[in-house]
Design a protein around this motif. Structure first.
Motif, PDB file in Angstrom:
ATOM      1  N   VAL A  39       0.860  -1.172   0.000  1.00  0.00           N
ATOM      2  CA  VAL A  39       0.000   0.000   0.000  1.00  0.00           C
ATOM      3  C   VAL A  39       0.894   1.219   0.000  1.00  0.00           C
ATOM      4  N   CYS A  40       0.560   2.166  -0.859  1.00  0.00           N
ATOM      5  CA  CYS A  40       1.387   3.356  -0.987  1.00  0.00           C
ATOM      6  C   CYS A  40       0.493   4.583  -0.911  1.00  0.00           C
ATOM      7  N   GLY A  41       0.765   5.478   0.011  1.00  0.00           N
ATOM      8  CA  GLY A  41      -0.024   6.694   0.160  1.00  0.00           C
ATOM      9  C   GLY A  41       0.670   7.863  -0.503  1.00  0.00           C
ATOM     10  N   ASP A  42      -0.088   8.741  -1.146  1.00  0.00           N
ATOM     11  CA  ASP A  42       0.552   9.855  -1.841  1.00  0.00           C
ATOM     12  C   ASP A  42       0.204  11.203  -1.211  1.00  0.00           C
ATOM     13  N   HIS A  43       0.662  12.263  -1.855  1.00  0.00           N
ATOM     14  CA  HIS A  43       0.495  13.605  -1.304  1.00  0.00           C
ATOM     15  C   HIS A  43      -0.942  14.099  -1.343  1.00  0.00           C
ATOM     16  N   THR A  44      -1.774  13.481  -2.183  1.00  0.00           N
ATOM     17  CA  THR A  44      -3.142  13.947  -2.279  1.00  0.00           C
ATOM     18  C   THR A  44      -4.059  13.174  -1.336  1.00  0.00           C
ATOM     19  N   THR A  94      -4.430   9.747  -1.403  1.00  0.00           N
ATOM     20  CA  THR A  94      -4.925   8.517  -2.021  1.00  0.00           C
ATOM     21  C   THR A  94      -4.035   7.342  -1.625  1.00  0.00           C
ATOM     22  N   LEU A  95      -4.678   6.210  -1.357  1.00  0.00           N
ATOM     23  CA  LEU A  95      -3.926   4.988  -1.113  1.00  0.00           C
ATOM     24  C   LEU A  95      -3.965   4.136  -2.376  1.00  0.00           C
ATOM     25  N   ASN A  96      -2.789   3.708  -2.854  1.00  0.00           N
ATOM     26  CA  ASN A  96      -2.713   2.814  -3.999  1.00  0.00           C
ATOM     27  C   ASN A  96      -2.318   1.443  -3.486  1.00  0.00           C
ATOM     28  N   VAL A  97      -3.121   0.448  -3.807  1.00  0.00           N
ATOM     29  CA  VAL A  97      -2.826  -0.903  -3.357  1.00  0.00           C
ATOM     30  C   VAL A  97      -2.297  -1.695  -4.544  1.00  0.00           C
ATOM     31  N   LEU A  98      -1.084  -2.264  -4.397  1.00  0.00           N
ATOM     32  CA  LEU A  98      -0.476  -3.024  -5.481  1.00  0.00           C
ATOM     33  C   LEU A  98      -0.354  -4.478  -5.074  1.00  0.00           C
ATOM     34  N   ASP A  99      -0.482  -5.338  -6.067  1.00  0.00           N
ATOM     35  CA  ASP A  99      -0.166  -6.748  -5.848  1.00  0.00           C
ATOM     36  C   ASP A  99       1.336  -6.882  -6.016  1.00  0.00           C
ATOM     37  N   LEU A 100       2.039  -7.370  -5.000  1.00  0.00           N
ATOM     38  CA  LEU A 100       3.494  -7.409  -5.085  1.00  0.00           C
ATOM     39  C   LEU A 100       4.003  -8.457  -6.068  1.00  0.00           C
ATOM     40  N   ALA A 101       3.166  -9.448  -6.371  1.00  0.00           N
ATOM     41  CA  ALA A 101       3.631 -10.497  -7.278  1.00  0.00           C
ATOM     42  C   ALA A 101       3.817  -9.954  -8.685  1.00  0.00           C
ATOM     43  N   THR A 106      -7.589   1.694  -5.630  1.00  0.00           N
ATOM     44  CA  THR A 106      -7.197   3.008  -5.138  1.00  0.00           C
ATOM     45  C   THR A 106      -8.283   3.459  -4.164  1.00  0.00           C
ATOM     46  N   VAL A 107      -7.851   3.977  -3.047  1.00  0.00           N
ATOM     47  CA  VAL A 107      -8.785   4.431  -2.018  1.00  0.00           C
ATOM     48  C   VAL A 107      -8.498   5.894  -1.733  1.00  0.00           C
ATOM     49  N   GLN A 108      -9.496   6.720  -1.898  1.00  0.00           N
ATOM     50  CA  GLN A 108      -9.313   8.136  -1.552  1.00  0.00           C
ATOM     51  C   GLN A 108      -9.564   8.255  -0.051  1.00  0.00           C
ATOM     52  N   ALA A 109      -8.521   8.295   0.728  1.00  0.00           N
ATOM     53  CA  ALA A 109      -8.665   8.173   2.167  1.00  0.00           C
ATOM     54  C   ALA A 109      -8.597   9.512   2.894  1.00  0.00           C
ATOM     55  N   HIS A 110      -7.690  10.368   2.498  1.00  0.00           N
ATOM     56  CA  HIS A 110      -7.439  11.583   3.287  1.00  0.00           C
ATOM     57  C   HIS A 110      -7.579  12.833   2.425  1.00  0.00           C
ATOM     58  N   ASP A 111      -7.734  13.954   3.121  1.00  0.00           N
ATOM     59  CA  ASP A 111      -7.766  15.236   2.432  1.00  0.00           C
ATOM     60  C   ASP A 111      -6.359  15.772   2.198  1.00  0.00           C
ATOM     61  N   GLY A 112      -5.482  15.490   3.156  1.00  0.00           N
ATOM     62  CA  GLY A 112      -4.101  15.920   2.998  1.00  0.00           C
ATOM     63  C   GLY A 112      -3.225  14.737   2.664  1.00  0.00           C
TER      64      GLY A 112
END
Lengths: 575, 206
Positions: A483-488, A490-497, A504-510
């Motif tokens: 799971v990778c969170g960005d500056h906007t 948003t959480l991006n969930v990747l399959d590591l395989a 993608t989950v829009q989780a936070h405002d900041g």
């Protein structure tokens, strides 16, 4: 007689370094161990083993040893010495000033290395490479050192500062004295080169190329007063308005010639005894050019879009163009998509090794390539290193597991403001017998230690936030998802395989400040949870099993949440 | 509750720290309803908390504070147990415990990283080289390396000397042998005592 320009304390520092000569520099400067009386004999507790990445931004940040296969380039405050033959970083030099290094240069015999710093009141440091110790520190510039160059007999050192003062200084570096200076250069100076006889110095930059006579200066002379250097501007003719990115004076057979390269994609040959003038020029048919290097066999020009063109030095006959590096966004393997859609990084520096069989090229995406140019008919890639091109925000370790075909042990993941997630493994060399095979075939063909690279598209470009920047990482305890969170927010969930984007989950405002999964041994009986903490003061609890559906939110903090953790407790918490 | 299996008697702790100087302890229940998160304690620090890490035994938390202090908190009692003042250091921006929980690595505003003894707060080593702030630190699981990443775009890999890695590996093997949850451990001890008592009585019988 003018006294030494270096403060007493710094002199003492340098002399103390040379007294402990058997101690390598990494020992002396990187880890000052403080543990009782035995600290002098005990080895340091932290030593630099490897640096992934570099901070070179111009052609002056790459220097090649004139006799061996060593390459020097800056990474932060450290000069990395890389051996092409051994294929490893053999030395790390640091002046201990804590300032970023901007330019490096080997002396013509290869015994010395000079490095210029950037930042306020920088200095030029000179190392003796036999003892790995700093032998001179030359403060004098005001706003950073743009380039440095040794004279052919290694006695003098010339350096140019950043704008606005663009000061040109000539040093008797052994005595740490300024012999001559010129502060009247108003334009940006981008390059510096001594002529092969050491009587002239050529500088070039925005709309100018100038020769300076340095015949009357030599090491050890008495300095009554810092004299002013007199320059002769070259007659540039139609190239008057160009920016000269690089100049290089030829050595050996064709000595006496000066090659310059302009921003408009033209390589010029300058000549003339009294006043230098453009004698001839070749249009390289590229958008921009950044560097020129003149060897005995070839003139190498580094250009935009990954193009390196080679010419013969005397006749200026075209020899060949080198293959391009990886296309931007295709760091894992070459792509079959039409060439028009691909873009390439610019070549900021391209230089030949002493025997002219290898060409070292630095690209603007901070990758470093070594090309085999033994036969110009068949130029191949000898080595390549890829790195993040901007601020790295987070690092996460892959959990240890015994699964077949997974990532090898010791793999770690980084995310950066350049919107890429990269997987690294430093022990790939050691495991090469069984060739680290990542089962999904994701293994990058361009880099040994970088297993794979994944670019995340900016999620909300319509809001004008195009450069999202990946801010934090978390790997699920079973090592299957990332799971990778960005500056906007948003959480991006990747399959590591296979590094495919799952959700993608829009989780936070900041921005997302920190992500945390529940620990491994909680997974057995309890459900795995992900906590994400944001600058918007909210902590979300998400359920990975349920497509990262929101389970709960906690918003009792009144400031940005800086960190979040899960733990297990066998007693009831006190209220 | 007493009839529930042993493992689920372990409570899921949820701790967060913030720029508002507070550290908040919560419990998360199994049901995961909106009432699942129960507030358990709020502690206020003297200054902004930049970062926090949990030790290997999950008993202690270490926080990096703006006033150049490392605070150690007990996760069970939610109380501050120890404070280390960091001398000759910048503000500690990031803090990371090693896998064994005996060393604390910090990165500070002076762009250096330091390794402290978790139990005494003594500075054991420091290293530099980054030209921008260090954004995160990590010890590798094999206790051989400390990796730091920085805003200058470089990854620095530091090798730990045996003076650092040996005690870590030793402690790690100790932890592994007692990795079972504490309550199970207690049960095993009881079983062991019972067995040994039985053995002794048999011996006596002979």
């Amino acid at each position: 007689v003018r006294s030494r320009s270096v403060p007493q304390a710094e002199r003492q520092h340098t002399s103390s370094v040379s007294e402990h000569q058997p101690v390598t520099l990494s020992v002396h400067l990187f880890a000052m161990v403080k543990s009782g009386g035995s600290s002098k004999t005990s080895s340091p507790k932290l030593t630099l083993e490897r640096i992934i990445g570099l901070t070179a931004s111009t052609h002056s940040a790459l220097s090649i040893h004139p006799l061996s296969d060593h390459v020097a380039y800056p990474a932060g405050c450290v000069v990395v010495i890389y051996s092409i033959r051994k294929n490893r970083q053999v030395d790390f030099l640091s002046s201990g000033n804590g300032k970023a290094i901007h330019c490096v240069s080997y002396s013509p015999t290869g015994r010395l290395l000079a490095a210029g710093e950037s930042g306020h009141l920088p200095s030029v440091a000179v190392w003796d490479l036999n003892t790995k110790s700093v032998v001179a520190q030359l403060p004098g510039h005001k706003y950073g050192v743009s380039c440095v160059c040794f004279s052919p007999n290694s006695e003098l050192l010339a350096s140019v500062g950043f704008q606005p003062d663009s000061q040109l200084l000539l040093w008797d570096w052994q005595n740490e004295l300024t012999l001559a200076s010129n502060t009247s250069v108003a334009d940006k100076v981008l390059s510096l080169s001594f002529s092969s006889d050491g009587r002239k110095l050529v500088t070039a930059g925005t709309r100018h190329a100038t020769t300076w006579s340095v015949d009357q200066y030599h090491a050890g002379q008495l300095v009554m007063e810092v004299s002013a250097l007199e320059g002769n501007a070259a007659v540039l003719g139609s190239h008057k308005e160009s920016i000269f990115y690089d100049v290089h004076c030829t050595q050996g057979v064709s000595s006496g010639q000066v090659f310059g390269i302009t921003s408009r994609g033209v390589v010029c040959q300058l000549g003339g005894d009294q006043v230098m003038a453009v004698e001839r020029f070749v249009d390289l048919k590229v958008k921009r050019t950044y560097s020129v290097f003149v060897g005995t066999k070839y003139v190498v020009c580094g250009c935009s879009d990954g193009v390196i063109r080679m010419f013969e030095p005397v006749s200026m006959k075209y020899v060949c163009t080198l293959p391009r590096p990886h296309a931007l966004g295709r760091e894992n393997r070459p792509d079959d998509s039409p060439a028009a859609q691909l873009s390439y990084a610019d070549v900021i520096a391209a230089k030949l090794t002493a025997d002219e069989t290898r060409l070292v090229a630095l690209y603007s995406d901070r990758s470093l390539y070594v090309w085999n140019v033994e036969s110009v008919k068949n130029i191949t890639k000898a080595r390549s290193f890829l790195a993040h091109s901007s601020c790295i925000w987070d690092i996460a370790l892959m959990p240890a597991h015994d699964k077949e075909g997974g990532y090898p042990p010791g793999t770690f993941v980084t995310c950066a403001a350049d919107n890429t997630i990269r997987l690294w493994n430093l022990d790939v060399d050691r495991q090469s017998k069984q060739r680290v095979v990542v089962s999904n075939g994701l293994r990058s063909v361009y880099s040994k230690e970088m297993l794979a690279c994944k670019a995340i598209e900016a999620s909300s470009e319509e809001d004008g936030v195009s450069a999202a920047g990946l801010r934090c990482l978390a790997i699920s305890p079973d090592g299957s998802q990332l799971v990778c969170g960005d500056h906007t927010g948003t959480l991006n969930v990747l399959d590591l395989a296979d590094l495919k984007l799952l959700h993608t989950v829009q989780a936070h405002d900041g921005e997302v400040m920190r992500l945390c999964f529940t620990a491994t041994h909680a997974v057995d009986k309890k459900e795995c949870l992900l906590a994400s903490a944001g600058r918007d003061r909210v902590i979300h609890l998400l359920r990975p099993k349920d497509c990262y559906k929101l389970v709960n939110s906690v918003s009792d903090h009144s400031g940005a949440v800086t960190s979040v953790h899960f733990g297990l407790s066998d007693t009831k918490l006190l209220r | 509750v007493s009839t529930a299996p042993l493992v689920s008697e372990l409570r899921l702790l949820h701790v967060s720290c913030s720029a508002d100087k507070s550290i908040r302890f919560r419990e998360v229940n199994d049901c995961l309803t909106p009432q699942a998160v129960v507030k358990a304690g709020v502690r206020t620090s003297t200054s902004t908390i930049y970062d926090m890490d949990l030790d290997a035994t999950q008993k202690y938390l270490v926080t990096a504070n703006q006033d150049k202090r490392l605070n150690i908190w007990s996760a069970n009692s939610t109380k501050s147990v120890r404070t280390y003042r960091l001398r000759n250091s910048g503000e500690p921006y990031k803090v990371q415990l090693d896998p064994a929980g005996i060393f604390v690595a910090t990165s500070s505003s002076d762009k250096l990283l330091r390794v402290y003894d978790f139990f005494s707060g003594e500075c054991l080593a420091k290293a530099g080289g980054h030209s921008e702030q260090i954004t995160r630190l990590r010890f590798t699981q094999d206790c051989r390396r400390l990796i730091s990443v920085s805003a200058d775009g470089c990854i620095f890999v530091h090798k730990l000397s045996s003076a650092l890695s040996k005690p870590m590996l030793q402690r790690l093997s100790e932890l592994k042998s007692s990795r079972l949850p504490p309550s199970i451990n207690g049960l095993l001890v009881v079983l062991f005592i019972q067995l040994s008592v039985e053995f002794q009585t048999k011996q006596m019988y002979r």
